[in-house]
Design a protein around this motif. Sequence first.
Motif, PDB file in Angstrom:
ATOM      1  N   ARG A 102       0.828  -1.213   0.000  1.00 25.84           N
ATOM      2  CA  ARG A 102       0.000   0.000   0.000  1.00 25.84           C
ATOM      3  C   ARG A 102       0.858   1.257   0.000  1.00 25.84           C
ATOM      4  NH1 ARG A 102      -3.741  -2.892   3.051  1.00 25.84           N
ATOM      5  NH2 ARG A 102      -2.703  -2.303   4.976  1.00 25.84           N
ATOM      6  N   LYS A 103       2.046   1.173   0.637  1.00 20.37           N
ATOM      7  CA  LYS A 103       2.940   2.335   0.633  1.00 20.37           C
ATOM      8  C   LYS A 103       3.486   2.610  -0.756  1.00 20.37           C
ATOM      9  CE  LYS A 103       4.722   1.600   5.217  1.00 20.37           C
ATOM     10  NZ  LYS A 103       5.879   0.909   5.793  1.00 20.37           N
ATOM     11  N   VAL A 104       3.733   1.538  -1.501  1.00 16.78           N
ATOM     12  CA  VAL A 104       4.282   1.697  -2.849  1.00 16.78           C
ATOM     13  C   VAL A 104       3.189   2.158  -3.810  1.00 16.78           C
ATOM     14  CG1 VAL A 104       5.330   0.475  -4.791  1.00 16.78           C
ATOM     15  CG2 VAL A 104       6.046  -0.056  -2.447  1.00 16.78           C
ATOM     16  N   ARG A 105       2.053   1.495  -3.749  1.00 13.21           N
ATOM     17  CA  ARG A 105       0.956   1.740  -4.688  1.00 13.21           C
ATOM     18  C   ARG A 105       0.296   3.066  -4.345  1.00 13.21           C
ATOM     19  NH1 ARG A 105      -2.680  -3.382  -4.682  1.00 13.21           N
ATOM     20  NH2 ARG A 105      -3.706  -2.288  -3.004  1.00 13.21           N
ATOM     21  N   GLY A 106       0.340   3.993  -5.282  1.00 10.48           N
ATOM     22  CA  GLY A 106      -0.209   5.324  -5.005  1.00 10.48           C
ATOM     23  C   GLY A 106       0.813   6.226  -4.314  1.00 10.48           C
ATOM     24  N   GLY A 107       1.949   5.652  -3.888  1.00 11.04           N
ATOM     25  CA  GLY A 107       3.025   6.421  -3.278  1.00 11.04           C
ATOM     26  C   GLY A 107       4.145   6.559  -4.291  1.00 11.04           C
ATOM     27  N   SER A 108       5.116   5.615  -4.261  1.00 14.79           N
ATOM     28  CA  SER A 108       6.209   5.726  -5.240  1.00 14.79           C
ATOM     29  C   SER A 108       5.806   5.224  -6.626  1.00 14.79           C
ATOM     30  CB  SER A 108       7.473   5.028  -4.760  1.00 14.79           C
ATOM     31  OG  SER A 108       7.177   3.899  -3.997  1.00 14.79           O
ATOM     32  N   ILE A 109       4.681   4.514  -6.731  1.00 17.13           N
ATOM     33  CA  ILE A 109       4.132   4.199  -8.056  1.00 17.13           C
ATOM     34  C   ILE A 109       2.738   4.825  -8.151  1.00 17.13           C
ATOM     35  CG2 ILE A 109       3.432   2.416  -9.699  1.00 17.13           C
ATOM     36  CD1 ILE A 109       5.349   0.491  -8.434  1.00 17.13           C
ATOM     37  N   GLY A 110       2.589   5.766  -9.071  1.00 16.61           N
ATOM     38  CA  GLY A 110       1.270   6.354  -9.318  1.00 16.61           C
ATOM     39  C   GLY A 110       0.659   5.674 -10.525  1.00 16.61           C
ATOM     40  N   PRO A 190       5.498  10.381  -7.824  1.00 15.74           N
ATOM     41  CA  PRO A 190       5.942   8.990  -7.911  1.00 15.74           C
ATOM     42  C   PRO A 190       7.258   8.861  -8.682  1.00 15.74           C
ATOM     43  CG  PRO A 190       4.200   9.396  -9.506  1.00 15.74           C
ATOM     44  CD  PRO A 190       4.300  10.630  -8.647  1.00 15.74           C
ATOM     45  N   LYS A 191       7.967   7.788  -8.394  1.00 14.58           N
ATOM     46  CA  LYS A 191       9.160   7.479  -9.193  1.00 14.58           C
ATOM     47  C   LYS A 191       8.745   6.823 -10.500  1.00 14.58           C
ATOM     48  CE  LYS A 191      12.381   7.081  -5.470  1.00 14.58           C
ATOM     49  NZ  LYS A 191      12.913   6.151  -4.470  1.00 14.58           N
ATOM     50  N   LEU A 192       7.537   6.233 -10.481  1.00 17.47           N
ATOM     51  CA  LEU A 192       7.014   5.580 -11.673  1.00 17.47           C
ATOM     52  C   LEU A 192       5.538   5.911 -11.813  1.00 17.47           C
ATOM     53  CD1 LEU A 192       6.974   3.488 -14.002  1.00 17.47           C
ATOM     54  CD2 LEU A 192       6.668   1.696 -12.282  1.00 17.47           C
ATOM     55  N   LEU A 193       5.162   6.377 -13.002  1.00 19.87           N
ATOM     56  CA  LEU A 193       3.748   6.583 -13.315  1.00 19.87           C
ATOM     57  C   LEU A 193       3.334   5.531 -14.338  1.00 19.87           C
ATOM     58  CD1 LEU A 193       1.167   8.477 -13.183  1.00 19.87           C
ATOM     59  CD2 LEU A 193       2.030   9.478 -15.311  1.00 19.87           C
ATOM     60  N   ILE A 194       2.261   4.811 -14.050  1.00 18.85           N
ATOM     61  CA  ILE A 194       1.729   3.843 -15.009  1.00 18.85           C
ATOM     62  C   ILE A 194       0.408   4.389 -15.533  1.00 18.85           C
ATOM     63  CG2 ILE A 194       0.897   1.490 -15.377  1.00 18.85           C
ATOM     64  CD1 ILE A 194       2.709   0.566 -13.126  1.00 18.85           C
TER      65      ILE A 194
END
Length: 353
Positions: A102-110, A190-194
Amino acid sequence: MSDLSSPSSPAPSPTGKPPLLEVRDLKVEFADADSVVHAVNGVSYTLNEGETLGIVGESGSGKSVHVLAMLRLIPMPPGRLAGGQVLFEGRDLLTLSDAELRKVRGGSIGFVFQDPMSSLNPSMTVGRQIMEPLQLHLGMGADAARKRAVELMDMVRLPDAARRIDQFPHEFSGGQRQRIMIAMGLSCRPKLLIADEATTALDVTVQADVIELVKELKREIGMAVIWITHDLGVVAGIADTVQVMYAGRVMERGPVDDVFRDPRSAYTLGLLRSLPDLSAPIGQRRRLTQIDGAPPDMRAPPPGDPFAPRNRYATPRCFTEQPPLVQPPGAAPGHLAAAWYDLPALIAAETTP
Ligand SMILES: Nc1ncnc2c1ncn2[C@@H]1O[C@H](COP(=O)(O)OP(=O)(O)O)[C@@H](O)[C@H]1O
Ligand SMILES: [Mg+2]
């Protein structure tokens, strides 16, 4: 065989840093009572910090399922992970605890998906929806989050943000709702946007605006992007690298200019040849050729190259053995294709009398 093609030895980034994202042999299936759909069949690739990857391919080729699986957003069952790893900054997203994920999703990955009407909560103001990830991931207080939400709405050029922040999704146009989704996807820097068909539903001018905005933000915050679209023109405008998918596999991948100028997969060539002729006057722009035939039934994927039945350049081997994704002779560095045949030679033979 180039070592770029091996999932265990990813392409080093120009800075020599390990890749931001490394997808290794990802396989996703959907099972029902009497059959299994093999939606993603061993997808491997790497993405470096700041890189923009465009992913193209006909509908049903596994583009959405593979990114949803990376973020563990596939309902299981009916979905099932049949194998693979998704290393983000070295950690496998597929085995992280729910709390870590959950920290990654919506955090460092948008992420931004198609259809903002179903992705936005209709009974919550857009402001609260933009504020939520800021409070959850960045620990912002309500006032700071609200201020930041207004800035984000300004950034995606939603006019009159300070007032409109308290409105509900239905009070915005389709294009504006998509911008709200993009603001949410970008909110935690984010570091990554999908982005999966994020601009497909928008009209051409709004689409161009959104793409310009993503490019600006890339320059500003240096994020990497995975941009999924069926529109090769958009890929040419936004991506560094293009990846062509078919039947749950990567058919070709490489620097956009190289792949478009020197395609090595007959499927890529088919996609390029099906583009409208832009040299013709508007109104007379016809698609040159369509790719004949239909994609394979993914309940029983063919044993060889999945495009072989639609490929007039196919050799007998294409029907029996899967080609590996490797750098073809004479192709540019980083340009990989899965093909048993030598496409440039076959095209040259056709055009030479
Ligand atoms: N919930 C589901 N149940 C069964 N099959 C699915 C489901 N979602 C996707 N699929 C199948 O997975 C394959 C890949 O779909 P998808 O990734 O959505 O394609 P696209 O490249 O158009 O995004 C398709 O054959 C599709 O029918
Ligand atoms: Mg899709």
